[in-house]
Design a protein around this motif. Structure first.
Motif, PDB file in Angstrom:
ATOM      1  N   HIS A   1      64.097 -18.075  66.271  1.00  0.00           N
ATOM      2  CA  HIS A   1      63.526 -19.340  66.706  1.00  0.00           C
ATOM      3  C   HIS A   1      65.242 -20.115  67.174  1.00  0.00           C
TER       4      HIS A   1
ATOM      5  N   ARG B   1      62.991 -10.572  60.672  1.00  0.00           N
ATOM      6  CA  ARG B   1      62.300 -11.020  59.527  1.00  0.00           C
ATOM      7  C   ARG B   1      63.013 -12.485  60.136  1.00  0.00           C
ATOM      8  N   GLN B   2      62.684 -13.807  59.607  1.00  0.00           N
ATOM      9  CA  GLN B   2      62.008 -14.914  60.496  1.00  0.00           C
ATOM     10  C   GLN B   2      63.229 -15.620  60.048  1.00  0.00           C
ATOM     11  N   THR B   3      63.728 -16.146  61.033  1.00  0.00           N
ATOM     12  CA  THR B   3      65.002 -16.618  61.639  1.00  0.00           C
ATOM     13  C   THR B   3      65.471 -17.601  61.993  1.00  0.00           C
ATOM     14  N   CYS B   4      65.723 -18.874  61.817  1.00  0.00           N
ATOM     15  CA  CYS B   4      66.032 -20.055  62.829  1.00  0.00           C
ATOM     16  C   CYS B   4      68.014 -20.699  63.299  1.00  0.00           C
TER      17      CYS B   4
ATOM     18  N   THR C   1      62.730 -15.288  70.006  1.00  0.00           N
ATOM     19  CA  THR C   1      60.718 -13.951  69.569  1.00  0.00           C
ATOM     20  C   THR C   1      60.335 -15.032  68.896  1.00  0.00           C
TER      21      THR C   1
ATOM     22  N   LEU D   1      68.503 -10.329  59.960  1.00  0.00           N
ATOM     23  CA  LEU D   1      67.646  -9.882  62.024  1.00  0.00           C
ATOM     24  C   LEU D   1      67.472  -9.350  62.443  1.00  0.00           C
TER      25      LEU D   1
END
Lengths: 349, 349
Positions: free
Chosen positions: B182, B155-158, B178, B151
């Motif tokens: 997500h 990095r892409q984090t959901c 952001t 995070l």
């Protein structure tokens, strides 16, 4: 002693020799027309070049030209073909099938009917075998996480035998169980086989993240697990949604057939290798060249399911919004789209 | 501009600075008594020694001695403590909580009542805060796969924000979203938080297989994914069973909170490191020494749930047969049992 004819001498079909041989069954391993080299190698040196391992002593190897001899008197037929061999298997082996000889398949895949309805391979097989056999054969299948190399190494492996008849399943379970090959049974073949087919599709999806990391360049971290975990979660989510459409039990996602098998496939080789290439930005046309000769079940299953979707959506059977990952993979494969994971469209509620 | 007070300057609490700072919020990062070194480092060099990264410029660091000053005027409180800090958090921060200031926690864990009933941390917190606040505070929590390091690397984090009030969740989501962080919302905190707690337990279970491989010696294969996948599948299965007991939605297993978060935790560090040591045959007493100073949430959650089980079983709320992996882990931790995975008792039907 029971006699097994395994038809298909690829990795998974051949790996079945270990539990069978350890249980002192008579094993006849029959190659398809694509397996001639393997069969020759086994006959000459007892060596399986794919599994990179010596085949158990008591396994007899047969060429496809000896099919009838090999199947004659078999108590059980194991289908060891890939989904690309289903037609061949139905047409060539079908005429030798008997109601008293159950069939147990390792093949994974789904087929679609003209109206978009998806059917599992045991049902597809039944529709393709010759008329005298049609409707009389007990087709069963194996789901769950099983890398062939590891089964041949007698690693602890847990699988699910599925079919419509519990007595048959229990019979097969009792014949094949060993201290390292553990078997559960399920009379929900639609649930188990839908998961078995989809895990190949979604393992490619999870692989995209590892490839994307290579592309993103160094940022001080050696891995990219947050995005990979999202893709794993979305894969489980879409599997659940497709199970609902197919009428399979959604609980299959939460044990061996779904999450278990997807987990192993994410680590299991060619499917993820393709996903990583695509994630790195290599177009599918190029990746396909690099992987020439490799059986890409993932491409097949993504293509079949996504091509059935417009018809299913039209008939109100699915919502396309439930499958953004699968549809994105289709676009990458067939429309030369770049990998651009639609994070915000995941987990549609 | 909204003011956030993050209480707890460990990895996860501190990682929240990135989305908050990128959204131009005012961020006050308050250390617990255990975080003094971190706070000093941030003040002197703007460097977080755990995350190994420079903290965003606009984050203000506070020592726990300045707690009241830091919380004064905050619009949202983020609880960044581990489950071991819950009492401290409730007693020390509780008196400053206000009904109009929602709390959002990254803490994972379950507590048990004397009758064996398990409760999630947002409810435990409410029971522990001082009388004037009790019942008036909106406790929310974050579930889903999120490694703090990633995070902080954007990095892409959901993730899933969960709580009882959808309006509050949507408010928090809007403040924290952001392009790389997500957020989904769920008004099933029992479901999300039960998964969040259990994934720490089960990641240790999945780790056992990797350790066992080291022990088994070379057999020509570099990995051991079949057994690991079974443990992953059994973990999902037991999570589902415990969700049924707790009254949380079992669909949580098939998206971010369950399978997604378990997947990331299997790769995420200390929990799996412990599992691998145990799998290798190192007794827990020795492993605990080697990991001195490491927060072992996994041990805590396994212990709490398994100690509640006899009471829950007595009251007919659970079947112990549904949890062979969790109970085996308890025996390894507390009864010095050797790792001997009860494969045949998995997936109890």
């Amino acid at each position: 002693m029971t006699t097994f004819a395994i038809v298909g001498a690829g990795m998974m079909g051949s790996a079945m020799c270990w539990p069978l041989s350890d249980n002192h069954h008579k094993v006849r391993l029959v190659g398809t027309p694509l397996d001639e080299e393997i069969i020759t190698s086994i006959r000459q040196e007892r060596y399986h070049p794919g599994l990179e391992r010596t085949i158990p002593d008591d396994v007899e190897a047969f060429s496809f030209t000896q099919l009838s001899e090999a199947i004659q008197g078999a108590d059980v037929i194991i289908g060891g073909i890939s989904s690309f061999g289903v037609e061949w298997f139905a047409q060539t082996v079908g005429p030798f099938m008997l109601p008293e000889v159950p069939v147990l398949s390792v093949t994974k895949g789904l087929e679609s009917k003209p109206d978009g309805d998806l059917i599992i391979l045991p049902d597809a097989l039944d529709s393709k075998i010759p008329a005298p056999q049609k409707g009389t054969i007990r087709f069963n299948a194996i789901g769950g996480p099983c890398i062939a190399h590891e089964l041949a190494a007698r690693r602890q492996t847990c699988v699910v035998f599925t079919g419509k008849n519990l007595t048959t399943l229990e019979y097969l379970k009792q014949l094949l169980s060993t201290p390292y090959y553990h078997i559960w049974t399920s009379t929900d073949p639609i649930g188990v086989e839908t998961c078995a087919a989809l895990k190949n599709a979604y393992a490619m999806g999870v692989g995209l993240a590892a490839g994307m990391m290579d592309n993103a360049g160094p940022d001080g971290l050696a891995n990219m697990y947050n995005p990979q975990a999202v893709l794993f979660g979305q894969s489980c989510y879409e599997m659940r949604k497709l199970l609902e459409v197919m009428g399979g039990g959604i609980d299959n996602v939460t044990w061996l057939p779904g999450a278990g098998d997807l987990f192993v496939t994410v680590f299991g080789g060619r499917t993820v290798r393709l996903g990583m290439m695509l994630g790195r930005g290599i177009p599918f046309s190029r990746a396909r060249e690099i992987l020439a000769g490799v059986t890409l079940e993932s491409v097949e299953i993504i293509t079949r399911v996504c091509r059935a979707m417009p018809k299913l959506a039209e008939r109100g059977k699915i919502r396309k919004e439930d499958f953004p990952l699968l549809l994105h993979m289709y676009d990458i494969l067939h429309n030369d789209n770049k990998v651009q994971i639609p994070w915000e469209r995941f987990f549609y509620q």
